[in-house]
Design a protein around this motif. Structure first.
Motif, PDB file in Angstrom:
ATOM      1  N   HIS A 215       0.833  -1.202   0.000  1.00  0.00           N
ATOM      2  CA  HIS A 215       0.000   0.000   0.000  1.00  0.00           C
ATOM      3  C   HIS A 215       0.870   1.256   0.000  1.00  0.00           C
ATOM      4  O   HIS A 215       2.089   1.194   0.119  1.00  0.00           O
ATOM      5  CB  HIS A 215      -0.928   0.011   1.217  1.00  0.00           C
ATOM      6  CG  HIS A 215      -2.038  -1.001   1.128  1.00  0.00           C
ATOM      7  ND1 HIS A 215      -3.025  -0.936   0.179  1.00  0.00           N
ATOM      8  CD2 HIS A 215      -2.302  -2.107   1.859  1.00  0.00           C
ATOM      9  CE1 HIS A 215      -3.862  -1.941   0.331  1.00  0.00           C
ATOM     10  NE2 HIS A 215      -3.438  -2.677   1.342  1.00  0.00           N
ATOM     11  N   SER A 216       0.220   2.393  -0.080  1.00  0.00           N
ATOM     12  CA  SER A 216       0.898   3.677  -0.099  1.00  0.00           C
ATOM     13  C   SER A 216       1.653   3.926   1.198  1.00  0.00           C
ATOM     14  O   SER A 216       1.313   3.399   2.259  1.00  0.00           O
ATOM     15  CB  SER A 216      -0.143   4.782  -0.288  1.00  0.00           C
ATOM     16  OG  SER A 216       0.354   6.029   0.088  1.00  0.00           O
ATOM     17  N   LYS A 446      -7.995   5.927  -4.651  1.00  0.00           N
ATOM     18  CA  LYS A 446      -6.663   5.802  -5.237  1.00  0.00           C
ATOM     19  C   LYS A 446      -5.661   6.708  -4.530  1.00  0.00           C
ATOM     20  O   LYS A 446      -4.534   6.306  -4.236  1.00  0.00           O
ATOM     21  CB  LYS A 446      -6.712   6.146  -6.724  1.00  0.00           C
ATOM     22  CG  LYS A 446      -7.405   5.106  -7.587  1.00  0.00           C
ATOM     23  CD  LYS A 446      -6.549   3.862  -7.749  1.00  0.00           C
ATOM     24  CE  LYS A 446      -7.184   2.893  -8.734  1.00  0.00           C
ATOM     25  NZ  LYS A 446      -6.382   1.662  -8.896  1.00  0.00           N
ATOM     26  N   SER A 449      -5.233   5.309  -0.822  1.00  0.00           N
ATOM     27  CA  SER A 449      -4.626   3.994  -0.630  1.00  0.00           C
ATOM     28  C   SER A 449      -3.379   3.750  -1.472  1.00  0.00           C
ATOM     29  O   SER A 449      -2.547   2.929  -1.108  1.00  0.00           O
ATOM     30  CB  SER A 449      -5.651   2.897  -0.940  1.00  0.00           C
ATOM     31  OG  SER A 449      -6.746   2.986  -0.067  1.00  0.00           O
ATOM     32  N   GLU A 450      -3.257   4.468  -2.596  1.00  0.00           N
ATOM     33  CA  GLU A 450      -2.119   4.220  -3.471  1.00  0.00           C
ATOM     34  C   GLU A 450      -1.288   5.461  -3.753  1.00  0.00           C
ATOM     35  O   GLU A 450      -0.256   5.389  -4.415  1.00  0.00           O
ATOM     36  CB  GLU A 450      -2.610   3.622  -4.796  1.00  0.00           C
ATOM     37  CG  GLU A 450      -3.337   2.293  -4.625  1.00  0.00           C
ATOM     38  CD  GLU A 450      -3.856   1.735  -5.944  1.00  0.00           C
ATOM     39  OE1 GLU A 450      -3.363   2.180  -7.009  1.00  0.00           O
ATOM     40  OE2 GLU A 450      -4.738   0.858  -5.910  1.00  0.00           O
TER      41      GLU A 450
END
Length: 489
Positions: A215-216, A446, A449-450
């Protein structure tokens, strides 16, 4: 000896343009918009892929310096308050470097090489600690110099968790100097409290790093917390700090709270400070004189709650630190909390108690939770609100109440000075919220989470961003993980 006044002369706020509309969020998540708006607010901001706590802080500081025509060579103390650091070696100096490069590009004087550059960490209280030490620095070391305190944070919670709608991102910078132009900060009269509550709210970074699973790096900021326990700790810390403040002043806390014009508190979400201050007022009445007890009795009777039970509870509040070992979801003061709920809309209580938190409250519903910057943002919003409605705060007292999970709290009296309106007009709080783009559900997920833009069409202008992140770890050169910054004109 003449009383030396040191305090706040200017405040500037920065928030990213990437906005989550909470009404739309309620549609995405099938939540009650009426409940979310009443308890939490109307929106919050997210950091973009090329933004960090350092770029947000630099944006707020540069605006402060330029808008208020601060001479950077006179800045002798430059402090960062945050719980979102991404570099365990440096902090304030990173922001100073960014700002100085842009000042020099504009042919302006840079911040002095002799400037101190500390960073403070104690959850959401870090900015208040930075403020107190900036005031102390000017009072004891350098009365002719100035200080800048900047608070920069991101508040993130797991998607689907109760804290998700209380997220936020932003930075608030304040100018501290002698003969302040907004408010004197009286640290000598401040109340302090601290106690270790190990299950309140923590950020074990190594654990999060091991659990990242692709994940980020935003996920490193996810806290470990127990919501009900955190609320009890917030209230308890506030009460303990108020007791300490009262011991340094009149000793009559109820009168002190009555005579205070406005109150600005750490604001994790809209409803929390209102509940906490209301409980604090009843606590002050319980520990007051006969007239205070009569007022408490009147409120108890209006709510049809046993007055002796309320008094007993407030005079013998339990030790919150024990809750983690016995019942972590236990409510600190259940009868008093029920009294607050019932009496909240009673006209007399609204005008005498709740109204003290009304300054800027509508403006802050878009702020979200920006941790260390929340109380400073609310103060800036309160000043703008008073200016808009023609309310003169000159020579009035307000309380700044900060809280840092874990458990530390501060209550600091400030006194507004004549002419506070001039500085307020230069950098009004609402300016930071004028430009934004509402994220779609997919864009939010997005970005959250990313850490990817996912088609977000918004060009950043006149602010600092991360240009690239280094990746080299050679024997002869290393820059892995180091951010390179630029200013987008």
């Amino acid at each position: 000896m003449k009383h030396q006044k040191v305090g706040i002369s200017a405040i500037s706020t920065y928030v990213p343009p990437y906005r989550v509309d909470l009404e739309e969020w309620c549609e995405w998540t099938n939540q009650s918009w009426e409940k979310v708006e009443n308890i939490i607010g109307t929106g919050f901001r997210m950091m973009g892929p090329n933004q960090t706590v350092y770029t947000m802080a630099a944006n707020a500081v540069l605006d402060l310096i330029l808008s208020h025509e601060v001479d950077p060579s006179e800045i002798g103390f430059f402090a960062l308050g945050t719980e979102s650091s991404t570099d365990n070696s440096a902090g304030s100096i990173i922001i100073k470097g960014m700002v100085n490069k842009e000042l020099e590009r504009r042919s302006l004087q840079p911040i002095s090489n002799n400037c101190e550059v500390p960073e403070y960490k104690q959850a959401c209280l870090s900015g208040i600690y930075a403020l107190k030490n900036a005031v102390r620095f000017i009072k004891t070391d350098a009365p002719s110099l100035k200080g800048i305190v900047v608070c920069s944070d991101i508040a993130l919670y797991q998607i689907g968790a109760s804290g998700e709608p209380t997220q936020g991102a932003g930075a608030v910078a304040a100018l501290i100097e002698s003969n302040p132009r907004i408010a004197e900060v009286r640290t000598s009269e401040a109340g302090s409290a601290s106690d270790y509550r190990h299950l309140d709210f923590r950020k074990p970074i190594q654990y999060r790093a091991k659990q990242a699973n692709g994940h980020s790096d935003f996920d490193l900021e996810l806290p470990i917390f127990n919501g009900k326990y955190s609320s009890s700790c917030y209230v308890d810390g506030t009460l303990n700090a108020m007791d300490d403040m009262s011991s340094k002043n009149s000793g009559h806390l109820a009168n002190h709270l009555r005579n205070t014009k406005a109150v600005f508190m750490h604001r994790p979400f809209k409803k929390m400070p209102i509940t906490a201050f209301s409980i604090a007022y009843f606590y002050a009445l319980a520990h007051g004189d006969d007239a205070d007890h009569e007022e408490l009795t009147r409120y108890a009777n209006l709510a049809n709650i046993d007055q002796n039970g309320i008094l007993e509870e407030l005079l013998n509040k339990p030790n919150v630190s024990d809750f983690a070992e016995t019942d972590i979801n236990r409510q600190l003061l259940p009868l008093t909390t029920e009294l607050v709920k019932i009496i909240h809309n009673e006209p007399d209580f609204q005008s005498n108690v709740v109204s003290k938190l009304s300054y800027g409250s509508d403006l802050t519903t878009e702020m979200g939770n920006i941790y260390s910057g929340s109380v400073f943002g609310w103060l800036s919003a309160g000043l703008e609100d008073a200016l808009k409605h023609g309310i003169d705060l000159s020579n009035e007292e307000a309380l700044i109440i900060g809280y840092g999970s874990g458990d530390a709290a501060e209550v600091i009296p400030i006194f507004f000075v004549e002419g506070w309106e001039t500085s307020t007009r230069l950098t009004p709080f609402s300016n930071a919220f004028e430009s934004y783009i509402n994220l779609t559900h997919e864009q939010y997920l997005k970005l959250r989470s990313e850490k990817t833009a996912n088609g977000i069409n918004y060009d950043l202008k006149n602010e600092f961003v991360v240009r690239k992140i280094g990746s080299e770890e050679r024997v002869d050169f290393q820059d892995a993980g180091i951010e390179y910054y630029e200013f987008l004109s």
